[in-house]
Scaffold this motif. Structure first.
Motif, PDB file in Angstrom:
ATOM      1  N   HIS A 144       0.831  -1.202   0.000  1.00 59.07           N
ATOM      2  CA  HIS A 144       0.000   0.000   0.000  1.00 59.07           C
ATOM      3  C   HIS A 144       0.866   1.253   0.000  1.00 59.07           C
ATOM      4  CE1 HIS A 144      -3.151   2.824   1.320  1.00 59.07           C
ATOM      5  NE2 HIS A 144      -2.271   3.253   2.213  1.00 59.07           N
ATOM      6  N   TYR A 145       2.034   1.172   0.635  1.00 59.54           N
ATOM      7  CA  TYR A 145       2.918   2.320   0.757  1.00 59.54           C
ATOM      8  C   TYR A 145       3.982   2.308  -0.336  1.00 59.54           C
ATOM      9  CZ  TYR A 145       0.848   2.699   5.417  1.00 59.54           C
ATOM     10  OH  TYR A 145      -0.028   2.821   6.470  1.00 59.54           O
ATOM     11  N   ASN A 146       4.516   3.477  -0.626  1.00 55.41           N
ATOM     12  CA  ASN A 146       5.550   3.644  -1.650  1.00 55.41           C
ATOM     13  C   ASN A 146       6.914   3.745  -0.983  1.00 55.41           C
ATOM     14  OD1 ASN A 146       7.328   4.568  -3.683  1.00 55.41           O
ATOM     15  ND2 ASN A 146       5.667   5.596  -4.760  1.00 55.41           N
ATOM     16  N   VAL A 147       7.768   2.797  -1.274  1.00 46.82           N
ATOM     17  CA  VAL A 147       9.058   2.723  -0.608  1.00 46.82           C
ATOM     18  C   VAL A 147       9.983   3.873  -0.992  1.00 46.82           C
ATOM     19  CG1 VAL A 147      10.199   1.301  -2.372  1.00 46.82           C
ATOM     20  CG2 VAL A 147      10.907   1.103   0.033  1.00 46.82           C
ATOM     21  N   LYS A 148       9.694   4.548  -2.080  1.00 45.73           N
ATOM     22  CA  LYS A 148      10.571   5.635  -2.534  1.00 45.73           C
ATOM     23  C   LYS A 148      10.206   6.986  -1.906  1.00 45.73           C
ATOM     24  CE  LYS A 148      11.477   3.401  -7.002  1.00 45.73           C
ATOM     25  NZ  LYS A 148      12.823   2.929  -6.577  1.00 45.73           N
ATOM     26  N   LEU A 149       9.106   7.035  -1.180  1.00 43.59           N
ATOM     27  CA  LEU A 149       8.647   8.300  -0.604  1.00 43.59           C
ATOM     28  C   LEU A 149       8.909   8.354   0.900  1.00 43.59           C
ATOM     29  CD1 LEU A 149       5.197   8.599  -2.446  1.00 43.59           C
ATOM     30  CD2 LEU A 149       7.437   9.506  -3.152  1.00 43.59           C
ATOM     31  N   LYS A 150       9.096   9.598   1.394  1.00 47.05           N
ATOM     32  CA  LYS A 150       9.390   9.783   2.817  1.00 47.05           C
ATOM     33  C   LYS A 150       8.292  10.508   3.574  1.00 47.05           C
ATOM     34  CE  LYS A 150      14.488  10.046   2.448  1.00 47.05           C
ATOM     35  NZ  LYS A 150      14.605   9.997   0.965  1.00 47.05           N
ATOM     36  N   THR A 151       7.696  11.530   2.976  1.00 51.18           N
ATOM     37  CA  THR A 151       6.791  12.402   3.734  1.00 51.18           C
ATOM     38  C   THR A 151       5.369  12.436   3.191  1.00 51.18           C
ATOM     39  OG1 THR A 151       7.467  14.317   2.399  1.00 51.18           O
ATOM     40  CG2 THR A 151       8.710  13.890   4.435  1.00 51.18           C
ATOM     41  N   GLU A 152       5.137  11.869   2.010  1.00 43.94           N
ATOM     42  CA  GLU A 152       3.802  11.900   1.426  1.00 43.94           C
ATOM     43  C   GLU A 152       2.837  10.994   2.200  1.00 43.94           C
ATOM     44  OE1 GLU A 152       6.752  13.145  -1.642  1.00 43.94           O
ATOM     45  OE2 GLU A 152       6.632  11.600  -0.083  1.00 43.94           O
ATOM     46  N   ALA A 153       1.566  11.112   1.924  1.00 37.36           N
ATOM     47  CA  ALA A 153       0.546  10.346   2.644  1.00 37.36           C
ATOM     48  C   ALA A 153       0.769   8.845   2.516  1.00 37.36           C
ATOM     49  CB  ALA A 153      -0.844  10.727   2.138  1.00 37.36           C
ATOM     50  N   ASN A 154       1.228   8.414   1.340  1.00 29.94           N
ATOM     51  CA  ASN A 154       1.443   6.979   1.108  1.00 29.94           C
ATOM     52  C   ASN A 154       2.921   6.586   1.179  1.00 29.94           C
ATOM     53  OD1 ASN A 154       2.071   8.348  -1.272  1.00 29.94           O
ATOM     54  ND2 ASN A 154       1.606   6.582  -2.563  1.00 29.94           N
ATOM     55  N   ALA A 155       3.717   7.394   1.869  1.00 29.12           N
ATOM     56  CA  ALA A 155       5.149   7.092   2.000  1.00 29.12           C
ATOM     57  C   ALA A 155       5.365   5.889   2.913  1.00 29.12           C
ATOM     58  CB  ALA A 155       5.888   8.301   2.564  1.00 29.12           C
ATOM     59  N   CYS A 156       6.371   5.100   2.608  1.00 26.81           N
ATOM     60  CA  CYS A 156       6.718   3.943   3.436  1.00 26.81           C
ATOM     61  C   CYS A 156       7.033   4.398   4.863  1.00 26.81           C
ATOM     62  CB  CYS A 156       7.926   3.223   2.845  1.00 26.81           C
ATOM     63  SG  CYS A 156       8.600   1.925   3.912  1.00 26.81           S
ATOM     64  N   PRO A 157       6.335   3.886   5.872  1.00 19.73           N
ATOM     65  CA  PRO A 157       6.590   4.308   7.252  1.00 19.73           C
ATOM     66  C   PRO A 157       8.029   4.081   7.710  1.00 19.73           C
ATOM     67  CG  PRO A 157       4.497   3.154   7.112  1.00 19.73           C
ATOM     68  CD  PRO A 157       5.172   2.989   5.780  1.00 19.73           C
ATOM     69  N   PHE A 158       8.688   3.061   7.174  1.00 18.86           N
ATOM     70  CA  PHE A 158      10.071   2.798   7.592  1.00 18.86           C
ATOM     71  C   PHE A 158      10.981   3.984   7.293  1.00 18.86           C
ATOM     72  CE2 PHE A 158       8.614  -1.503   7.937  1.00 18.86           C
ATOM     73  CZ  PHE A 158       9.518  -2.171   8.748  1.00 18.86           C
ATOM     74  N   ASN A 159      10.670   4.756   6.252  1.00 17.62           N
ATOM     75  CA  ASN A 159      11.571   5.836   5.836  1.00 17.62           C
ATOM     76  C   ASN A 159      11.626   6.978   6.837  1.00 17.62           C
ATOM     77  OD1 ASN A 159      12.282   4.437   3.528  1.00 17.62           O
ATOM     78  ND2 ASN A 159      10.720   5.410   2.264  1.00 17.62           N
ATOM     79  N   SER A 160      10.481   7.558   7.166  1.00 21.92           N
ATOM     80  CA  SER A 160      10.502   8.667   8.130  1.00 21.92           C
ATOM     81  C   SER A 160      10.817   8.171   9.539  1.00 21.92           C
ATOM     82  CB  SER A 160       9.170   9.421   8.107  1.00 21.92           C
ATOM     83  OG  SER A 160       8.089   8.572   8.448  1.00 21.92           O
ATOM     84  N   LEU A 161      10.337   6.982   9.883  1.00 20.93           N
ATOM     85  CA  LEU A 161      10.647   6.448  11.208  1.00 20.93           C
ATOM     86  C   LEU A 161      12.153   6.214  11.372  1.00 20.93           C
ATOM     87  CD1 LEU A 161       7.750   3.866  11.783  1.00 20.93           C
ATOM     88  CD2 LEU A 161       8.014   6.134  12.820  1.00 20.93           C
ATOM     89  N   TYR A 162      12.805   5.816  10.279  1.00 18.69           N
ATOM     90  CA  TYR A 162      14.251   5.611  10.329  1.00 18.69           C
ATOM     91  C   TYR A 162      14.972   6.911  10.680  1.00 18.69           C
ATOM     92  CZ  TYR A 162      19.037   4.978   8.638  1.00 18.69           C
ATOM     93  OH  TYR A 162      20.408   4.950   8.533  1.00 18.69           O
ATOM     94  N   TRP A 163      14.643   7.977   9.971  1.00 17.02           N
ATOM     95  CA  TRP A 163      15.341   9.237  10.214  1.00 17.02           C
ATOM     96  C   TRP A 163      14.943   9.844  11.558  1.00 17.02           C
ATOM     97  CZ3 TRP A 163      19.600   9.828   7.926  1.00 17.02           C
ATOM     98  CH2 TRP A 163      19.785   9.368   6.611  1.00 17.02           C
ATOM     99  N   HIS A 164      13.731   9.610  11.988  1.00 15.83           N
ATOM    100  CA  HIS A 164      13.317  10.062  13.314  1.00 15.83           C
ATOM    101  C   HIS A 164      14.143   9.344  14.389  1.00 15.83           C
ATOM    102  CE1 HIS A 164      10.734  10.663  16.869  1.00 15.83           C
ATOM    103  NE2 HIS A 164      10.191  11.683  16.218  1.00 15.83           N
ATOM    104  N   PHE A 165      14.343   8.050  14.199  1.00 15.56           N
ATOM    105  CA  PHE A 165      15.179   7.266  15.127  1.00 15.56           C
ATOM    106  C   PHE A 165      16.604   7.815  15.151  1.00 15.56           C
ATOM    107  CE2 PHE A 165      18.311   3.903  15.734  1.00 15.56           C
ATOM    108  CZ  PHE A 165      17.907   3.326  16.932  1.00 15.56           C
TER     109      PHE A 165
END
Length: 528
Positions: free
Chosen positions: A461-482
């Motif tokens: 459902h999510y797009n692995v290439k996106l970071k901040t969009e509505a359908n961005a992969c949660p792993f991406n922003s969570l990674y940088w937040h970590f």
């Protein structure tokens, strides 16, 4: 041949004065206890409510242990030993193991209890503190691990990092495994860099269907229901896991003949597109080994012997990768566990406090990698090491899930999970909760790693290439937040220098957008 006694009030041999306790993960037919039939000894193997209740277990895990225990009892009796196998029906009046042992000793006027060194701290403590009037208690070695229990303190220091690679090399030398003239075969110790391939489309059709068994556990399931034992996961009356020596050796043979040839090459790969996707080239021997049905030495010798006879087909890289898991990692985490307990069980170096999301129990999440890894775990009580480390483990790390809850989930859901092996893998390796005793850096990754090593992202459902969009992969922003929230902890870690340089290269607006996206996700983890 002696009959298995299924009642506490059985008529034992009049010479009997010693009770030998066999725990559910001590099904070692090669133990010196069993070399001779001794009419003064009765072996006790018992299903216990205390062992089903300290954590909520997968139903297949409970069934596998109970079935294997019953099979082991039958095997001992067939060899002429006196065996008392007690089901939950017999043990339900007893609140714990010491109470049961006291009752049996009183009933039969036994004056000696012998037990093997337990592999879990809670059981070791319970048995070492056993104090029954007029009854002598003695602990024996389990005769299973390659590294003797007393040598753990020579190899490990409490609260100190011991590099697994160097420990593994010492074990190779000590036990002369894959060595020649005191040097490693192939000229190097470790072929891990060659063991990280992903599965291409052409590789999927070559994956062998897994060897499955059909052990009838309907009576065990009925017993669990009758005694209101709470479990998780999917239950079938036919258990697919090996529960005796014959089946375990069949599975070992199957691994050698059909899976070893590509084991190392694809040991980190993940896919949802193969009918064998849940097992791939993994041996699935961990339950049999952890229950001591098979010994680590036996498994290593069998695999090496098969490779030696088939070196034109099977490369050393495949074999070394497997040996490293058994001789290196398995023995290593046992040492980490024992040298650091009991304090290890409460460590939370990153102060992670969020509760485990509900989909860990249902697999109802739109993150396809998480859905697939969790559903497989619920269906089969199994996931391979990369699914555990880099999917569910990595997500829990990034989201800051309380390691107590992560521990409980891993310990309960996996068929091979016994605390000594589970806890250092979970609290140490995946969650960095031990502050670096096991790992020198956190195993944190964005969606890019998952996309590289598997095909989950293609139908997500999510797009692995996106970071901040509505359908961005949660792993991406969570990674940088970590990365950002633990900068004080990891900013000077030499293995993470490049990560922090990449973060600092981003402009302030990009950083703020990523952090904001992650905080929105963290506020609503249950709905990802």
């Amino acid at each position: 041949m002696t009959t298995v006694y299924n009642t506490i009030s059985a008529s034992l041999s009049p010479q009997t004065h010693t009770l030998r306790l066999i725990l559910g993960d001590q099904l070692n037919a090669s133990h010196s206890w069993f070399k001779h039939v001794d009419p003064t000894v009765v072996y006790v193997i018992a299903e216990l409510k205390q062992e089903t209740a300290y954590v909520k277990h997968h139903v297949q895990k409970v069934c596998a242990f109970f079935a294997a225990m019953a099979q082991f009892a039958d095997a001992l009796a067939h060899c002429g030993h006196q065996v008392m196998y007690l089901t939950l029906d017999e043990t339900q009046p007893f609140s714990d193991l010491p109470t049961l042992l006291e009752h049996i000793c009183t009933q039969h006027q036994l004056n000696t209890i012998e037990y093997q060194q337990p592999d879990e701290y809670r059981l070791a403590k319970q048995l070492s503190e056993l104090s029954l009037p007029g009854i002598k208690s003695t602990c024996h070695d389990s005769e299973h691990f390659l590294l003797p229990f007393d040598d753990i303190k020579r190899e490990f220091t409490a609260n100190k990092h011991v590099k697994m690679e160097f420990f593994y090399r010492r074990m190779r030398k000590r036990f002369n495994v894959l060595m020649q003239d005191d040097e490693p075969l192939g000229g190097q110790w470790n072929f891990d860099q060659q063991n990280r391939e992903n599965l291409k489309k052409a590789d999927l059709n070559d994956i062998p269907s897994p060897l499955l068994f059909a052990n009838d556990v309907s009576n065990i399931i009925s017993r669990l229901e009758r005694h209101h034992v709470a479990t998780i996961g999917k239950a079938e009356n036919q258990l697919l896991w090996p529960v005796n020596r014959r089946q375990s050796r069949q599975l070992l043979d199957f691994f050698c003949h059909h899976l070893l040839i590509r084991f190392g090459r694809f040991q980190d790969a993940m896919t949802e597109n193969s009918q064998a996707d849940w097992s791939l080239y993994h041996s699935r021997l961990s339950f049999a080994i952890n229950a001591k049905i098979l010994s680590p030495g036996e498994v290593i010798n069998k695999v090496i012997s098969h490779w030696q006879a088939n070196q034109t087909e099977i490369s050393l890289t495949q074999v070394e990768g497997f040996v490293r898991q058994i001789l290196g990692w398995r023995e290593y985490v046992r040492g980490i566990y024992w040298i650091n307990m009991p304090g290890y069980a409460t460590q939370n170096a990153l102060q992670a406090q969020r509760p485990l999301p509900g989909y860990f129990w249902t697999a109802n999440t739109k993150m396809n990698c998480m859905h697939h890894a969790i559903k497989q775990s619920l269906d089969f009580a199994y996931a391979h090491h990369i699914q555990r480390l880099m999917v569910t483990g990595c997500f829990s790390l990034l989201a800051g899930i309380n390691p107590d809850e992560v521990d409980q989930w891993y310990l309960g859901i996996y068929i091979d999970a016994i605390e000594w092996v589970e806890m250092p893998n979970t609290r140490g390796m995946t969650q960095f909760a031990d502050g670096g005793i096991v790992a020198t850096k956190p195993y944190a990754a964005s969606g890019n790693y998952l996309n590289k090593m598997g095909d989950y992202c293609k139908s997500c459902h999510y797009n692995v290439k996106l970071k901040t969009e509505a359908n961005a992969c949660p792993f991406n922003s969570l990674y940088w937040h970590f990365i950002q929230r633990h900068q004080q902890h990891f900013g000077r870690n030499p293995r993470m220098t490049m990560v922090y340089k990449n973060w600092q290269k981003m402009n302030a607006d990009t950083q703020q957008a990523i952090i904001h996206k992650a905080e929105v996700l963290l506020a609503d983890l249950d709905n990802l």
